[in-house]
Design a protein around this motif. Structure first.
Motif, short mmCIF file in Angstrom:
data_model
loop_
_atom_site.label_atom_id
_atom_site.label_comp_id
_atom_site.label_asym_id
_atom_site.label_seq_id
_atom_site.Cartn_x
_atom_site.Cartn_y
_atom_site.Cartn_z
N LYS A 223 0.82 -1.21 0.00
CA LYS A 223 0.00 0.00 0.00
C LYS A 223 0.86 1.27 0.00
O LYS A 223 0.32 2.36 -0.20
N GLY A 224 2.14 1.11 0.22
CA GLY A 224 3.04 2.27 0.18
C GLY A 224 2.81 3.25 1.32
O GLY A 224 2.91 4.46 1.13
N ASN A 225 2.56 2.73 2.52
CA ASN A 225 2.25 3.58 3.67
C ASN A 225 3.47 3.93 4.52
O ASN A 225 3.34 4.59 5.54
N CYS A 226 4.66 3.47 4.14
CA CYS A 226 5.85 3.71 4.95
C CYS A 226 6.41 5.11 4.71
O CYS A 226 6.22 5.69 3.63
N ASN A 227 7.11 5.62 5.70
CA ASN A 227 7.75 6.93 5.59
C ASN A 227 9.01 6.78 4.73
O ASN A 227 9.95 6.10 5.14
N PRO A 228 9.07 7.40 3.55
CA PRO A 228 10.22 7.20 2.64
C PRO A 228 11.55 7.61 3.25
O PRO A 228 12.55 6.92 3.07
N LEU A 229 11.56 8.73 3.98
CA LEU A 229 12.81 9.18 4.59
C LEU A 229 13.28 8.20 5.65
O LEU A 229 14.47 7.84 5.70
N ILE A 274 11.15 9.31 -11.34
CA ILE A 274 11.95 9.96 -10.29
C ILE A 274 12.47 8.96 -9.26
O ILE A 274 12.95 9.33 -8.20
N ASP A 275 12.38 7.65 -9.60
CA ASP A 275 12.97 6.61 -8.76
C ASP A 275 14.38 6.26 -9.22
O ASP A 275 15.05 5.43 -8.59
N PHE A 276 14.83 6.84 -10.30
CA PHE A 276 16.17 6.56 -10.84
C PHE A 276 16.70 7.80 -11.51
O PHE A 276 15.98 8.78 -11.73
N ILE A 277 17.99 7.77 -11.85
CA ILE A 277 18.58 8.85 -12.63
C ILE A 277 19.14 8.24 -13.91
O ILE A 277 19.87 7.24 -13.88
N ASP A 278 18.75 8.82 -15.03
CA ASP A 278 19.17 8.35 -16.34
C ASP A 278 20.57 8.89 -16.63
O ASP A 278 20.78 10.10 -16.63
N ILE A 279 21.54 7.99 -16.86
CA ILE A 279 22.92 8.45 -17.05
C ILE A 279 23.08 9.23 -18.37
O ILE A 279 24.05 9.97 -18.52
N TYR A 280 22.13 9.09 -19.28
CA TYR A 280 22.22 9.83 -20.55
C TYR A 280 21.60 11.22 -20.44
O TYR A 280 21.77 12.04 -21.33
N LYS A 281 20.91 11.46 -19.32
CA LYS A 281 20.32 12.77 -19.09
C LYS A 281 21.05 13.54 -17.98
O LYS A 281 20.93 14.76 -17.89
N ALA A 282 21.78 12.83 -17.14
CA ALA A 282 22.52 13.47 -16.05
C ALA A 282 23.61 14.36 -16.64
O ALA A 282 24.32 13.96 -17.56
N PRO A 295 16.03 9.97 -0.49
CA PRO A 295 14.99 8.96 -0.69
C PRO A 295 14.34 9.08 -2.06
O PRO A 295 14.29 10.17 -2.65
N ILE A 296 13.87 7.96 -2.56
CA ILE A 296 13.09 7.96 -3.79
C ILE A 296 11.65 7.59 -3.43
O ILE A 296 11.41 7.01 -2.36
N PRO A 297 10.68 7.92 -4.26
CA PRO A 297 9.29 7.58 -3.93
C PRO A 297 9.08 6.11 -3.61
O PRO A 297 8.25 5.76 -2.76
N PHE A 298 9.86 5.22 -4.26
CA PHE A 298 9.69 3.78 -4.02
C PHE A 298 9.98 3.39 -2.58
O PHE A 298 9.47 2.36 -2.10
N CYS A 299 10.76 4.19 -1.85
CA CYS A 299 11.10 3.87 -0.46
C CYS A 299 9.86 3.67 0.41
O CYS A 299 9.93 3.01 1.45
N ARG A 300 8.72 4.22 -0.02
CA ARG A 300 7.51 4.10 0.79
C ARG A 300 6.98 2.66 0.82
O ARG A 300 6.11 2.33 1.64
N PHE A 301 7.50 1.80 -0.05
CA PHE A 301 7.04 0.40 -0.08
C PHE A 301 7.89 -0.53 0.79
O PHE A 301 7.55 -1.71 0.94
N CYS A 302 8.98 -0.03 1.34
CA CYS A 302 9.88 -0.89 2.13
C CYS A 302 9.63 -0.67 3.63
O CYS A 302 9.87 0.42 4.14
N ASN A 303 9.18 -1.73 4.29
CA ASN A 303 8.88 -1.66 5.72
C ASN A 303 10.10 -2.10 6.52
O ASN A 303 10.20 -3.23 6.98
#
Length: 325
Positions: A223-229, A274-282, A295-303
């Protein structure tokens, strides 16, 4: 008679002196015990302070951009010939898959230009990297663009004994270090150790030769309820197990491989741009290092509060419960 009186008086006097000494000793003993208790309390407070300080230091370090990338993980195979419980790469759920060598070379050339060839160490892994029949070609490309980096082949070792002479010569030529993880399975390590010795290839066990490999449970919150930070700063992989996949850098190894969890269990834990950085755009190395230290937005899924060791290594039943509480 006088001597008797003196003797009695001396006894009384000595008794009083003894009583005074006894009282003083009791007072000293009481002070000593009080001091011991105060010292014990101070030691507890000091230990608590140290723990808080180290926790804060860890958080600060996690959110501080690295001077340069210390470790970069790259899959040479998505799948694995082991079947580990709750694998953080989801390799037990992945179908057979290998990176495209041409795309790999383009990615490493671009990364070399961005980083000035300054990456501390590569972990060529998986999955099980030795399932890739062209493993040695990836060694050559990695060394070509990163001549000064350490390159580790991280493997379970099952297929090492059966590798051809070309493989061993490529390891030697490209200065590949072999870092196997020992699992409680049958592998002829004596033969492998001799082979490495014959070719002058470092063989250093990834888990310090300990045969008893622990299984960890990586709990997700769909459910992605975790605090990403909170998840990010407590995660041992974030900004440490940086992974390159198809020209994109991720700050951990769970996010880039979540597709296998989603496919196996009909879930939808999304990866966004915004969960990754593209090396061809950096635009430069600084931008990459800054991105990886947040933190990336995906961090909210890791308990993280529920992540734990469950004891000795065990195999997966490929059930979603391995990742849920």
């Amino acid at each position: 008679m006088k001597d008797k009186k003196r003797w009695i008086l001396s006894l009384v006097k000595n008794s009083k002196q003894h009583q005074k000494l006894k009282t003083k000793l009791q007072e000293v003993e009481s002070l000593y015990q009080d001091s011991k208790e105060k010292i014990r309390q101070l030691e507890i407070q000091n230990k608590d302070f140290k723990n808080r300080f180290h926790a804060l230091e860890s958080k600060v370090n996690k959110l501080t951009p690295q001077v340069y990338l210390r470790i970069l993980e790259i899959h040479l195979a998505e799948h694995c010939n082991l079947n580990c419980f709750s694998c953080s790469h989801f390799s037990q759920l992945a179908k057979e898959g290998f990176p495209n060598l041409n795309q790999y070379e383009c990615d490493l050339k671009r990364l070399s230009n961005l980083t000035y060839g300054l990456i501390g160490r590569f972990h060529l892994m998986g999955g099980e990297p030795l399932l890739n029949p062209n493993c040695k070609d990836f060694f050559q490309v990695t060394r070509k663009y990163f001549p000064k980096s350490a390159i580790w082949l991280v493997t379970n070792g099952i297929l090492l004994e059966s590798q051809s002479k070309d493989f061993w010569e490529s390891c030697k030529e490209n200065k590949i270090e072999i870092h196997p993880t020992k699992y409680p399975i049958k592998v002829n390590w004596e033969v492998i150790e001799q082979k490495c010795k014959d070719f002058g290839i470092p063989l250093i066990f990834f888990n310090n030769t300990q045969v008893i490999k622990a299984s960890l449970k990586f709990v997700l919150e769909p459910k992605g309820n975790c605090n990403p930070l909170d998840s990010f700063v407590k995660c041992g992989m974030a900004n440490n197990c940086v992974q390159l996949r198809n020209g994109k850098l991720y700050p951990c190894n769970i996010a880039p491989n979540i597709q296998y969890f989603n496919a196996a269990f009909h879930q939808n834990l999304p990866i966004t741009p915004i969960d990754f950085i593209d090396i061809y755009k950096a635009k430069d190395y600084h931008e990459i290092l800054q991105f990886l230290a947040k933190p990336i937005p995906f961090c909210r899924f890791c308990n993280l509060a529920k992540w734990k060791s469950i004891g000795e290594w065990k195999t997966s039943k490929k059930e979603i419960g391995e990742y849920l509480e």
